[in-house]
Enzyme design. Structure first.
Site, PDB file in Angstrom:
ATOM      1  CD  GLU A 207      -3.018   1.093   2.117  1.00 29.80           C
ATOM      2  OE1 GLU A 207      -3.042   0.319   3.258  1.00 29.80           O
ATOM      3  OE2 GLU A 207      -3.665   2.057   2.315  1.00 29.80           O
TER       4      GLU A 207
ATOM      5  CG  ASN B 178       0.093  -6.742   3.992  1.00 30.09           C
ATOM      6  OD1 ASN B 178      -0.077  -5.774   2.976  1.00 30.09           O
ATOM      7  ND2 ASN B 178       1.044  -7.038   4.994  1.00 30.09           N
TER       8      ASN B 178
ATOM      9  CD  GLU C  51      -3.186  -2.224  10.577  1.00 34.44           C
ATOM     10  OE1 GLU C  51      -3.654  -2.451   9.462  1.00 34.44           O
ATOM     11  OE2 GLU C  51      -2.562  -1.051  11.049  1.00 34.44           O
TER      12      GLU C  51
ATOM     13  CG  HIS D 249      -7.935  -2.167   7.783  1.00 37.50           C
ATOM     14  ND1 HIS D 249      -8.738  -1.314   7.249  1.00 37.50           N
ATOM     15  CD2 HIS D 249      -6.731  -1.462   8.128  1.00 37.50           C
ATOM     16  CE1 HIS D 249      -8.136  -0.064   7.398  1.00 37.50           C
ATOM     17  NE2 HIS D 249      -7.012  -0.215   7.834  1.00 37.50           N
TER      18      HIS D 249
ATOM     19  CD  GLU E 148      -6.479   3.331   6.798  1.00 38.91           C
ATOM     20  OE1 GLU E 148      -6.626   2.967   7.676  1.00 38.91           O
ATOM     21  OE2 GLU E 148      -5.721   2.154   5.926  1.00 38.91           O
TER      22      GLU E 148
END
Ligand code: TRP
Ligand code: ZN
Length: 876
Positions: free
Chosen positions: A127, A271, A304, A307, A326
């Site tokens: 990213e 990821n 994370e 996400h 975000e």
């Protein structure tokens, strides 16, 4: 030099991709200085694209081409065009297999984007646009593909080989080599690709999901850090459970992996199935990490993890939508931390950060909407505005819909868009549809930059027993946006009577949310028997600047009684801010300083005599507003006067209540306390008492402080004591810094703290010390954590010396931006942000900063990252 070109990309120019990649097969032959990548892409024309261009253009950067083939036919150099950023292939078929082979060099990759080496491991950061530094690809988030990855590497150097998804197969080869393959069944954009190769130790655990799926949890670190992984693992399990309970979101692969790396441009990266983290947000033991570090680790691990749904399962159509993932995910991690710790404390910390740093960004030349209209370098848009203001905008939607309505909207969003790349409009639409409501006006929050200003006046009518609040809103001009439409601003309010009780409003509610939609609007409450004290913008219900002139007696009344924990704290902060600003004025006019209002001393006294249940909240209630926050409120920052005034007020509060600061310190100072919530809260309150006591600099307190340092069993107490010794001019502090270094020299994250403390010292020779630290054998310009601990700390957390009148602080930072730019443009550009707020300075200093900005701008070569920041900073 082509990379200095300022090519602006516009949201209005968005078009759907001409080609899609249904399947991506990657093969890596890994070695630190020569890695060969083979990709096999199943490409189709996008049926949603009307154009039928004969050209396929892939993005690529810093790659060495070995070969290209289409449907098994090797291409010759006439069949394609290669330049610095792209590879263009003429191809008119609707469907074909493209195979590319290329070479990359991880060790030379100091930008830490793409595949790079950290210590002895290899890892990736893709990213936002790092995948194109691995191989040529349609490196844009709306091209989603299923990935199969095979890695081949030396078995001794790289016994652990990881990538996204589930482990598929493995085997050994000749020459000490082995291979492992991975399959990720979820289509994903290339920015979520990751691989890691190294000699890593692993903490394993497991989690059973709400539908009884068994998930392996793995935290990978260097062998010597294995004893610092327990908290990260527990945090992960807490986050997984919470996301099921609060959002109904379940994990979806066989394994969830976290890898800690020492070299990382940001905090961490989501990821798919293989999060890569800055070590700072993984490793913790009581001895090496502060209570704040522990809390930050849980928050970032949560972030994370969350996400996986808000970002990965549903991703962004384009980078203008960055706040879609975000802002929403920060909102989710804030709710998680509030649930794990204290609602009151978490809200105050978040608002403090927002108002100190995001408001500053929004008031300066780098101000942009949470959905920007254009950018030059996307890496420059991972900002406080996208993250923190973005979270506030989601929070307002939550406030307007209520918890159940918000949850219904989120459920619809995840269900409707699972597997898609979408926009912030799609997010708002799902919330609207699920709740049958219209957020057209609300969407101005996405489009318009700047912090809205709301002025309030109040009127009590004793005859009619009515109380009327009149609100006016306006929003300052920001770059490219001269005029603004009105915002829809949720304003949560309550009214207190003279005994401090809540007055029922309407349906017996004591807190109501008013929707401010016009430039001027009145709200009247009936049956108010006596003039109340208003508590406005409870919980900080909107990211605005609220102007409300309240007499000090009413502020103290709120400070003593407000049932809204945020506004109770805020009332105290307002009182203290006013006192400090009055002192600044007195200093500027060479007058005697105002004395502390008796009511304030009494309010402090009563809290200190009867401690609250939540000692962490109490510590915040009694803390002074930070100098950085106060500086932001000044039209022209007078940093010297602010420091003097801040210190004078602290010293006066210290003196007025000194027996109470000491008795509370002694009551709560417990050398061998642990890390329960209660221990942590006691420690924060106790260290606040120490801070007030140390304002006297008397021998007895200094002894108390050095004794705390000597006896400390945890990093929180040790660093609290050391930071008290940091600013004294006397040579007595040096032995403590030396002892600390000796004790911790093998722990990078602790040595970062040692560097950072010295970089924010108020001592008169601080800049010389900082320059000397850059020569220290442990300093390394290629390690972002180290650069941040010394150089960024000086620029952002040492306003006194950064703003030295002779310009030496600005020149030092400019020199280092230039030096760092050649190594790591992303980190250099972030450092350059510190030079953007020159309009807040006096004319002399404005000139000095502008000279440095121009000097940086004229460098060749210069990255587009830094060039964009300095150009926008100068344009203001
Ligand atoms: N998506 C990451 C997060 O918010 C941010 C991030 C990590 C990032 N590394 C990066 C952004 C490198 C840009 C460049 O958790
Ligand atoms: Zn994020």
């Amino acid at each position: 030099m082509s990379d200095t070109q300022q090519k602006t990309i516009y949201l209005k120019d968005y078009t759907v991709p001409e080609f899609l990649i249904s399947h991506t097969t990657l093969h890596f032959n890994l070695s630190a200085d020569d890695t060969v990548v083979r990709s096999k892409l199943s490409i189709q024309r996008n049926p949603a694209c009307k154009k039928a261009s004969p050209n396929l253009t892939l993005m690529g950067e810093d790659l060495e081409l070995i070969s290209i083939a289409i449907d098994g036919q090797e291409l010759s150099s006439e069949d394609y065009t290669l330049n610095e950023q792209t590879l263009t292939i003429t191809q008119s078929a609707d469907e074909f297999i493209l195979e590319i082979s290329n070479r990359i060099n991880p060790v030379s990759n100091t930008a830490l984007s793409g595949l790079y080496e950290s210590k002895k491991m290899l890892c990736t950061q893709c990213e936002a646009e790092g995948f194109r530094r691995i191989t040529w690809y349609l490196d844009r988030p709306d091209v989603m593909s299923v990935f199969d990855v095979t890695m081949e590497a030396d078995i001794n150097l790289y016994p652990v080989l990881l990538s996204n998804g589930n482990r598929a197969d493995s085997g050994t080869l000749d020459n000490n080599k082995h291979w492992v393959s991975w399959q990720d069944p979820f289509p994903k954009p290339s920015y979520l690709f990751a691989l890691v190769a190294g000699d890593l130790a692993c903490l394993t655990d497991s989690f059973t999901t709400c539908s009884n799926q068994h998930v392996k949890l793995e935290v990978y670190v260097e062998e010597h850090d294995l004893d610092k992984t327990q908290h990260a693992m527990q945090s992960l399990k807490n986050a997984m459970r919470w996301d099921e309970e609060a959002f109904g979101r379940e994990y979806d692969l066989d394994v969830y992996m976290i890898v800690a790396v020492s070299h990382f441009n940001m905090g961490a990266m989501e990821n798919k199935g293989l999060n890569v983290f800055n070590t700072k947000y993984v490793l913790a033991s009581e001895k090496t990490a502060t209570d704040t570090d522990f809390e930050n680790i849980e928050a970032v691990i949560g972030h994370e993890y969350f996400h996986n749904w808000s970002g990965n399962r549903v991703t962004c159509r384009d980078w203008f939508q960055l706040s879609l993932k975000e802002g929403f995910t920060v909102f989710r991690d804030q709710q998680f931390t509030a649930h794990q710790t204290s609602n009151a404390v978490k809200r105050i910390k978040d608002v403090n950060m927002l108002r100190t740093h995001q408001f500053a960004e929004d008031a300066g030349p780098l101000s942009h909407p949470i959905r920007p209209d254009s950018f030059v370098e996307i890496n420059n848009f991972y900002t406080l505005t996208i993250y923190e203001k973005g979270a506030e905008v989601v929070r307002m939607l939550h406030t307007l819909l209520g918890n159940a309505g918000f949850r219904k909207g989120c459920d619809l969003y995840f269900e409707r868009h699972d597997g898609q790349a979408v926009t912030t409009d799609d997010f708002v639409k799902a919330l609207e549809d699920a709740n049958d409501t219209d957020f057209t006006q609300f969407k101005n929050w996405y489009k318009q930059a700047g912090t809205p200003v709301v002025d309030v006046s109040t009127e009590y009518n004793a005859n009619e027993k009515t109380y009327t609040l009149t609100f006016e809103q306006h929003c300052p001009v920001t770059p490219g946006q001269a005029t603004k439409d009105n915002f829809l601003i949720p304003i949560s309010i309550g009214l207190l009577d003279e005994s401090g009780q809540e007055i029922p409003l309407g349906d017996g509610q004591t807190t109501v949310v008013l929707a401010l939609t016009d430039s001027e609007q009145r709200f009247t409450f009936d049956n108010i028997n006596a003039k109340p004290t208003p508590s406005i913008l409870r919980s900080f219900s909107a990211p605005i600047q609220l102007n409300h002139a309240l007499p000090i007696a009413q502020k103290i009344h709120l400070f003593q009684h407000d049932s809204d924990t945020f506004n109770r704290w805020e009332a105290g902060q307002n009182t203290l801010s006013q006192l400090i600003f009055d002192s600044v004025e007195a200093i500027q006019n060479k007058q005697t300083l105002p004395s502390l209002p008796d009511a304030l001393i009494e309010a402090f006294r009563s809290i200190l005599q009867q401690p609250l249940n939540d000692l962490a909240y109490q510590a915040l209630l009694l803390s002074l507003p930070s100098k950085a926050y106060l500086a932001e409120q000044m039209i022209v920052i007078d940093i010297d006067a602010l420091y003097q005034a801040h210190h004078a007020v602290k010293k006066a509060l210290s003196a007025a209540l000194s027996p109470l600061w000491l008795s509370n310190y002694n009551a709560y100072h417990q050398v061998d306390a642990g890390i329960t919530a209660q221990d942590i809260a006691q420690r924060s309150f106790k260290n606040l008492c120490l801070d007030y006591l140390m304002a006297q600099q008397d021998a007895a307190t200094v002894t108390l402080c050095t004794a705390q340092f000597d006896a400390a069993q945890n990093m929180t107490d040790q660093i609290a004591a050391l930071s008290q010794l940091n600013h004294t001019e006397s040579p007595q502090s040096a032995p403590y810094f030396d002892a600390f270094y000796q004790q911790w020299q093998t722990e990078d994250l602790v040595i970062d703290k040692w560097f950072a403390l010295q970089a924010c010292s108020e001592k008169s020779n601080a800049l010389d010390d900082v320059k000397r630290l850059l020569q220290h054998p442990d300093f390394d310009m290629k390690t972002p954590n180290r650069v941040r601990s010394v150089i960024s700390t000086f620029a952002m957390a040492n306003p006194l010396h950064f703003n030295a009148a002779d310009g030496s602080g600005y020149a030092f930072i400019a020199d280092n931006i230039i030096a760092l730019d050649a190594i790591n443009p992303q980190v250099a550009a972030r450092l350059a942000n510190s030079l953007s707020r020159w309009k807040k300075l006096d004319t002399q200093r404005q000139q000095l900063v502008k000279q440095q900005l121009s000097r940086i701008q004229s460098q060749t070569p210069l990255s587009k990252d830094v060039l964009e920041i300095v150009t926008r900073s100068l344009a203001a």
